[in-house]
Design a protein around this motif. Structure first.
Motif, mmCIF file in Angstrom:
data_model
loop_
_atom_site.group_PDB
_atom_site.id
_atom_site.type_symbol
_atom_site.label_atom_id
_atom_site.label_comp_id
_atom_site.label_asym_id
_atom_site.label_seq_id
_atom_site.Cartn_x
_atom_site.Cartn_y
_atom_site.Cartn_z
ATOM 1 N N UNK A 269 0.839 -1.204 0.000
ATOM 2 C CA UNK A 269 0.000 0.000 0.000
ATOM 3 C C UNK A 269 0.872 1.252 0.000
ATOM 4 N N UNK A 270 1.939 1.258 0.805
ATOM 5 C CA UNK A 270 2.856 2.391 0.831
ATOM 6 C C UNK A 270 3.502 2.596 -0.531
ATOM 7 N N UNK A 271 3.903 1.513 -1.157
ATOM 8 C CA UNK A 271 4.503 1.598 -2.482
ATOM 9 C C UNK A 271 3.520 2.179 -3.495
ATOM 10 N N UNK A 272 2.257 1.775 -3.392
ATOM 11 C CA UNK A 272 1.225 2.286 -4.290
ATOM 12 C C UNK A 272 0.978 3.779 -4.062
ATOM 13 N N UNK A 273 0.986 4.209 -2.795
ATOM 14 C CA UNK A 273 0.791 5.628 -2.483
ATOM 15 C C UNK A 273 1.917 6.469 -3.069
ATOM 16 N N UNK A 274 3.161 6.009 -2.903
ATOM 17 C CA UNK A 274 4.308 6.751 -3.442
ATOM 18 C C UNK A 274 4.241 6.804 -4.964
ATOM 19 N N UNK A 275 3.878 5.678 -5.589
ATOM 20 C CA UNK A 275 3.760 5.647 -7.052
ATOM 21 C C UNK A 275 2.665 6.605 -7.531
ATOM 22 N N UNK A 276 1.538 6.646 -6.805
ATOM 23 C CA UNK A 276 0.439 7.544 -7.172
ATOM 24 C C UNK A 276 0.856 9.008 -7.047
ATOM 25 N N UNK A 277 1.545 9.349 -5.953
ATOM 26 C CA UNK A 277 2.004 10.724 -5.767
ATOM 27 C C UNK A 277 2.996 11.128 -6.854
ATOM 28 N N UNK A 278 3.911 10.232 -7.188
ATOM 29 C CA UNK A 278 4.886 10.523 -8.240
ATOM 30 C C UNK A 278 4.192 10.727 -9.578
ATOM 31 N N UNK A 279 3.200 9.891 -9.863
ATOM 32 C CA UNK A 279 2.429 10.033 -11.106
ATOM 33 C C UNK A 279 1.707 11.374 -11.148
ATOM 34 N N UNK A 280 1.105 11.763 -10.026
ATOM 35 C CA UNK A 280 0.390 13.040 -9.974
ATOM 36 C C UNK A 280 1.344 14.215 -10.162
ATOM 37 N N UNK A 281 2.534 14.117 -9.563
ATOM 38 C CA UNK A 281 3.528 15.174 -9.744
ATOM 39 C C UNK A 281 3.863 15.353 -11.226
ATOM 40 N N UNK A 282 4.152 14.245 -11.897
ATOM 41 C CA UNK A 282 4.513 14.323 -13.308
ATOM 42 C C UNK A 282 3.312 14.766 -14.157
ATOM 43 N N UNK A 283 2.133 14.341 -13.763
ATOM 44 C CA UNK A 283 0.930 14.692 -14.523
ATOM 45 C C UNK A 283 0.589 16.177 -14.390
#
Length: 292
Positions: A269-283
């Motif tokens: 879940x932590x890995x998914x949260x970090x991946x989601x935040x990184x995606x949002x930053x780039x988006x």
């Protein structure tokens, strides 16, 4: 086929092979194994008693209040560290932008905490923040201000941990911004001076866009690092008092022995949260980054 041509064709793959093997062994395989464990009720003492339970660990995660408490603490820590570090790094970098001997000494000084062991840093700050005879409370009393409980109170413990993290990382990110500022061509500022542009307008319209790639890099790296904070919390507070500083990684650490499957699921879940935040930053922000 000529051996030389064969070697020229496969040489790039041979060169990257050691690095790829390292990534597979130490990144991809552990992640896949972590995901596998998250579907099991795993017994470290006796693997034969381990059993597949599907999504039960994930269901348990999102039904527990302590998980949301750890997630909230992590979010508070991340926002505090990222915001304060970026603002202070920017301010100090602008001050140190000129190439002088004094600024070089200051840059070396503020970078020093970054290369010191976090154990040493945490222990020194614990001594400084000691409520009864710590230097910080002595200074507050000398200024006629009330002393602070610092790490001893749930209302101030997280703030104290954030202060230590900002202090340790400030020099590193300041030097990155200083390097970015010094790479801006002087001719751009000269053109702005001819147009009688104000300092604020020069900073907002020229400086910020020109160093935006470095700022974006710092934002992403700091967010990922802050979400994975563990050592500072472990040494200084142990997640307390009253779980006030229990972050997600420390929360996972607490389940490392008696519920490894649940801990693995929380890690996913932590890995998914970090991946989601990184995606949002780039988006959301990547298009606003100005690359020269």
């Amino acid at each position: 086929m000529d051996k030389r041509k064969v070697w020229e064709a496969i040489r790039p793959y041979v060169m990257v092979l050691p690095a790829m093997l390292g990534i597979v062994l130490f990144v991809i395989y552990p992640v896949l194994y972590l995901i596998k464990l998250s579907f099991y009720k795993y017994n470290l003492m006796n693997k034969d008693k381990s059993k597949f339970i599907g999504l039960d660990n994930y269901t348990q995660i999102f039904s527990r209040e302590d998980f949301y408490s750890a997630l909230f603490n992590t979010a508070v820590y991340t926002v505090g560290v990222v915001a304060l570090t970026m603002l202070l790094s920017m301010a100090i970098a602008v001050w140190l932008n000129k190439k002088t001997k004094f600024n070089a000494v200051v840059q070396a000084g503020i970078f020093t905490p970054h290369i010191i062991s976090i154990v040493s840093v945490a222990l020194v700050w614990m001594w400084l923040m000691e409520p009864s005879h710590g230097i910080l409370n002595f200074v507050l009393k000398s200024l006629g201000m009330p002393p602070s409980p610092w790490l001893q109170s749930s209302s101030t413990a997280m703030m104290s941990v954030i202060i230590v993290s900002v202090w340790q990382n400030l020099g590193y990110y300041t030097l990155i911004i200083v390097a970015a500022l010094q790479s801006i061509p002087p001719s751009i500022y000269e053109a702005a001076a001819l147009d009688n542009a104000s300092r604020f307008k020069v900073f907002y319209k020229i400086t910020l866009p020109m160093i935006s790639p470095q700022l974006f890099f710092i934002l992403v790296i700091m967010t990922i690092g802050s979400f994975k904070v563990f050592d500072t919390v472990k040494i200084m507070t142990g997640g307390g008092p009253n779980t006030a500083t229990t972050t997600l990684v420390y929360y996972i650490y607490e389940f490392r022995t008696n519920s490894i499957g649940y801990a693995s699921a929380t890690g996913v879940v932590l890995m998914a949260i970090i991946a989601l935040l990184t995606f949002l930053y780039f988006r959301l922000l990547a298009k606003k980054v100005h690359y020269q």
